[in-house]
Every structure is written in C-alpha cells, then in structure tokens.
Design a protein around this motif. Structure first.
Motif, PDB file in Angstrom:
ATOM      1  N   ARG A 122       0.835  -1.197   0.000  1.00  0.00           N
ATOM      2  CA  ARG A 122       0.000   0.000   0.000  1.00  0.00           C
ATOM      3  C   ARG A 122       0.868   1.245   0.000  1.00  0.00           C
ATOM      4  NH1 ARG A 122      -1.616  -0.142   4.926  1.00  0.00           N
ATOM      5  NH2 ARG A 122      -3.231   1.421   4.704  1.00  0.00           N
ATOM      6  N   PRO A 123       0.520   2.222  -0.857  1.00  0.00           N
ATOM      7  CA  PRO A 123       1.306   3.450  -0.857  1.00  0.00           C
ATOM      8  C   PRO A 123       1.110   4.247   0.443  1.00  0.00           C
ATOM      9  CG  PRO A 123      -0.476   3.572  -2.468  1.00  0.00           C
ATOM     10  CD  PRO A 123      -0.532   2.214  -1.875  1.00  0.00           C
ATOM     11  N   TYR A 124       2.035   5.142   0.719  1.00  0.00           N
ATOM     12  CA  TYR A 124       1.949   5.942   1.955  1.00  0.00           C
ATOM     13  C   TYR A 124       0.718   6.834   1.988  1.00  0.00           C
ATOM     14  CZ  TYR A 124       6.642   4.515   3.277  1.00  0.00           C
ATOM     15  OH  TYR A 124       7.718   3.768   3.648  1.00  0.00           O
ATOM     16  N   SER A 125       0.181   7.174   0.808  1.00  0.00           N
ATOM     17  CA  SER A 125      -0.979   8.063   0.779  1.00  0.00           C
ATOM     18  C   SER A 125      -2.282   7.307   1.050  1.00  0.00           C
ATOM     19  CB  SER A 125      -1.061   8.752  -0.582  1.00  0.00           C
ATOM     20  OG  SER A 125      -1.078   7.776  -1.607  1.00  0.00           O
ATOM     21  N   ASN A 139      -5.103   7.682  -3.006  1.00  0.00           N
ATOM     22  CA  ASN A 139      -4.792   8.989  -2.423  1.00  0.00           C
ATOM     23  C   ASN A 139      -6.089   9.769  -2.213  1.00  0.00           C
ATOM     24  OD1 ASN A 139      -3.546  11.258  -1.482  1.00  0.00           O
ATOM     25  ND2 ASN A 139      -2.234  11.580  -3.254  1.00  0.00           N
ATOM     26  N   ALA A 147      -6.158  13.500  -0.982  1.00  0.00           N
ATOM     27  CA  ALA A 147      -6.010  14.535  -2.012  1.00  0.00           C
ATOM     28  C   ALA A 147      -7.312  14.738  -2.774  1.00  0.00           C
ATOM     29  CB  ALA A 147      -4.883  14.163  -2.971  1.00  0.00           C
ATOM     30  N   VAL A 173      -1.921  13.464   4.083  1.00  0.00           N
ATOM     31  CA  VAL A 173      -1.797  14.201   2.820  1.00  0.00           C
ATOM     32  C   VAL A 173      -2.918  15.225   2.697  1.00  0.00           C
ATOM     33  CG1 VAL A 173      -1.731  13.988   0.302  1.00  0.00           C
ATOM     34  CG2 VAL A 173      -0.709  12.203   1.727  1.00  0.00           C
ATOM     35  N   HIS A 227      -0.499   4.063   7.520  1.00  0.00           N
ATOM     36  CA  HIS A 227      -0.078   5.024   6.492  1.00  0.00           C
ATOM     37  C   HIS A 227      -0.737   6.389   6.690  1.00  0.00           C
ATOM     38  CE1 HIS A 227       1.789   1.808   3.688  1.00  0.00           C
ATOM     39  NE2 HIS A 227       1.953   1.530   4.951  1.00  0.00           N
TER      40      HIS A 227
END
Lengths: 338, 150
Positions: free
Chosen positions: A156-159, A201, A204, A239, A275
C-alpha cells in the motif's frame, strides 16, 4: 433559518440525546481505544460473512445508543443511516429489527455528516421529535469491495488510508435540558472534483471539498477559524490535512492548531501501520461519538465544526477512467451551558 | 476554485510521500532471491534423489505453489509481499497467492458465483494476455521458420 448559500442556523437547535460507538480490535488498540463504548475483539462480530458482521455492528451500536439514552425505540421517528457498501447492504440488513422508518444514505465517508444535516433539519423543522443518525464501515467489507481480497499480497502506498471497522450512532431530540450537545448549524457540501484519479490517495481527492465546505461555512456564518475551538475533518489523513491547511493559508486562514482529523486521531500511524490515517464512514462517526462529543459535553471545547469528508468513488467509474470527486458536510456542534 | 486541475495534480504529487526506491528494490531482490534459491534447492534435492530434471522441476513448482497457498491461508504471504513487493509477486508463489486470495474471500458468495466466477479476478488478465502473447509469438516464429530465417 437559511444562512448564506448552503447553511442553516437553527433558532431552536436540535440536541444530541445519546451517543454510542463500537469499533474493532485494531481501533481499540489505537490512541482512542479507551474512549469507545465497546471494542469487539472478533472482527466477524459473531457472524459468518464480513457483510453480516458490519450489519451486526450497526445493530449493536443502534441498540447501545438507545439503551444509553434510556430512550424508547418506538419514539425514534426516523433513522438516517448509511455505510460504504453497494446498495447499502450493511444498513439495510442491520436495521431491519430496529423497525424505525429509514432514510438510507450514501455519502461515502461523509455519511455521518449527511445524516446529522438531515436529522437536525427534520427535528428543527418539526417533522420529528427524535431521530437517529448512524454510519458504519468495516475494513474487510471495504477492502473486498473497493480494493483486493484480504489474502492478496500488495504494497500500500503511503498516501493510502486504513478503513476503520467501527460504527457511531447518535439520537437527536428537541429538548435542550436533556442534551449532551447542541447542533446549532449545518453547512451542506457540494460535489468538488479536482481531477484526482488515484484511488490510493483519497486525502487529495477529498481535501478540496473540505476546503470548500469550511470556506462556505465561514462565508455563510460570517465567521473565521477563531469562532471554533476545533475544526474536525473526517478522514483526510496526512496528505489531505497538508493540502487543506495550504489551501486555507492561501485564503488567509491559519488552521494549523485549530484543525484535527478523525482519521489522524483514531490510529497511531507509526505503530499501527495505517499510512495516511483511518478512513471510512465509521471513522468520523465513531470518533464523533467517543472523542468529540464528550469534549463538547464537558465544555473543554465550546464550539466545533465537524466536517466528515467523502470520496465518491466506485470501482466502475474508476475502471472507466473517471476522476474521484469529493464531498464534505459541515455540522456546528456546541456545548450546552446551564 | 482558482487553482486549476493540472496545477493541483502537480501540487498533490509534491506533497504525497512515496516509497523510497532503492530500499524497495533491495528488498524485492532479497525476497525474490530467497524464493528462487528455495526453488533451486528443491530441484537439486529431487535430481540428487534420482528424478529426471523435468520431473524435478514439476515437483518444485508444485511445492512452491502449495507453500504459497498454505501461507496465504495463514495470512503470512501478504506480509511477505508487503516487505518484498515484486520480489514476492513475480515468482509463481505470487501468482498462486493471487488465485487463492479471491477464492478464500468470495467463498461466502457460493461455489459458482463466488469462487467459480471470482477466482481469476486478479490472475485472469495474466492468464488471458499470457496466452495471447504466446500465441502471437508462436505465429511470428511460424512465419520466420516458414521463410527459413529461424
């Protein structure tokens, strides 16, 4: 009374009579762990499928809110409730036994805001004496519907955020002297689409809608950030918070100390590997009923702006290359003095 | 809002943290290397045990797949992938994980519409385009051979 473009200020503010929050094991291990009414160690909630587990979670939370407030179930005229699943199956199956007339709501993770907006209008308009607002999410049902099967390995991405297994439920009523806190105003959000396509994300994708709703609230009520002790967004995460603060700063508002986010409060991202933070409609709903309302009730916070945020994403629209529009609903919650 | 979508996209990219490239590559190399070494170990043991090379490879494949299936069931394989990324996804063990995970998840929706329809939701594209590209390469090889180039 209608205020500005998208707000209502209640002359006789509806009040919160009772609240309940139930969460899963991981949420119970987080920083707010002790504040929830119940932490269920079994993520299946005694059921045999994840979907039934989430329905059970809703039923238990609704029952608990009714019990805690010593309210008769048949006195609750309407139920405003929702979840993240297709056709709202967690809500529709979970609330059958409640036998309360239901408005099923989908506002993605902003559902608790939507439910409070509509519920307080129903009370203030004289259409009900008591209503219930409730929203839930479950990590496993959300993963299954929106991402991958639980056993599938991926990074999994950090966002990305971690869907909260949790449910929050409040009963709203009219009489000030019985209330825990008052809902003095609402600002209903509109769709805001800034063209984000990355479903990992969501902060965002949602931050512009939170910005828009907060800005609208300031304009409609002719106030600024100093009017509130806290401005609490739903699940923007790290984010999204950065983006919101930057956007507000450009408008001359410094939200650095007044802002917090339910998704950032519910987990410790360093030790819990979540995350960007927590998400899901159960995130803002359970944090409202465990962390925010008690602080407003005690008077530690006199007035807060609660802004659950939602990313209106579907796997179909995502696969068809569509963007992820966001929505955020504002609720002004105030301490009831003597 | 005064900021346009393109500028917002660029700004979001700027404020969104990403995984560090070199540590990720190192971990992928490490995990992928370990899986392949284990595979080689199996093959060598089978060959030493008197199996033909092809039979030994087949048994190795079976063992790797079975291990991945068991580790997926025990919820350990996802943790290996979280650490090793593509190093754990690209070998046959990753493929096995992508087939078993949906089978476990959608079991509650029944044998036909659950497991039957959804078992290949992740692996399906790999199978489809794998077969398609080998067919195309086969045609190319056939044409080249017909002209005596290959």
């Amino acid at each position: 009374m209608q205020l500005g473009k998208a707000s209502v200020k209640f002359e006789e503010p509806p009040v919160i009579l009772s609240m309940a929050s139930i969460v899963g094991k991981k949420e119970g291990e987080g920083p707010l762990g002790k504040m929830f009414d119940m932490v269920e160690q079994d993520d299946m909630f005694g059921a045999d499928t994840w979907e039934k587990a989430e329905s059970t979670l809703q039923k238990q939370t609704a029952d608990l809110a009714i019990e805690k407030g010593d309210i008769r179930r048949k006195d609750i005229r309407y139920l405003f409730a929702g979840d993240l699943l297709g056709q709202l199956i967690a809500t529709s199956f979970g609330t059958v036994d409640l036998e309360i007339p239901l408005f099923g709501l989908f506002g993605a993770c902003s559902t608790m805001g939507e439910a409070l907006n509509l519920g307080s209008m129903a009370i203030a308009g004289g259409f009900a004496d008591k209503v219930m607002a409730m929203a839930s999410s479950h990590f496993a049902t959300a993963e299954k519907q929106f991402r991958f099967p639980l056993g599938y390995g991926n990074q999994r991405p950090y966002s990305s955020s971690w869907t909260v297994t949790g449910c929050g439920s409040v009963v709203l009523g009219k009489h000030k002297k019985e209330g825990i806190a008052a809902i003095t105003g609402i600002t209903t959000g509109r769709m805001v689409d800034m063209g984000i396509r990355d479903s990992m994300n969501m902060g965002a994708a949602m931050a512009p809608s939170a910005f828009h709703t907060i800005q609208q609230n300031f304009d409609d009520f002719q106030v600024d950030e100093s009017y509130y002790d806290k401005i609490i967004t739903g699940d923007l995460g790290k984010v999204g918070r950065t983006i919101l603060l930057d956007f507000m700063k450009n408008k001359g508002h410094n939200l650095e100390s007044v802002h917090t986010d339910c998704g950032l409060e519910i987990f410790d991202s360093e030790t819990q590997d979540t995350h960007a933070g927590g998400s899901g409609c159960g995130c803002s709903a359970s944090v409202l009923c465990s962390y925010i309302l008690p602080k407003v009730q005690s008077g530690e916070w006199k007035r807060v702006l609660f802004v659950p945020t939602g990313a209106l994403l579907s796997t179909v629209s995502f696969n068809e290359g569509e963007t992820i529009p966001g929505i955020a609903h504002g609720v002004v919650i105030e301490h009831i003095g003597n | 809002m005064e900021i346009n979508k393109k500028a917002y996209e660029a700004y979001v990219k700027e404020v969104t943290p990403v995984h560090k490239r070199w540590p990720s590559i190192f971990r992928a190399f490490l995990v992928g290397g370990i899986i392949c070494t284990l595979g080689q170990l199996c093959t060598s043991l089978f060959i030493n045990g008197g199996f033909e090379k092809e039979v030994a490879s087949a048994w190795t494949t079976l063992i790797l797949i079975a291990s991945s299936v068991i580790l997926t069931g025990l919820n350990i394989y996802p943790k290996i992938v979280k650490f090793g990324g593509a190093g754990a996804l690209v070998p046959i063990t990753g493929f096995a994980n992508s087939v078993v995970a949906p089978a476990v998840e959608f079991k509650s929706e029944g044998q036909i519409f659950g497991i039957g329809c959804k078992i290949f939701t992740i692996a399906g594209p790999v199978i489809l385009y794998g077969i398609l590209s080998s067919w195309i390469l086969g045609v190319i090889a056939y044409v080249l051979m017909a002209f005596g180039i290959l």
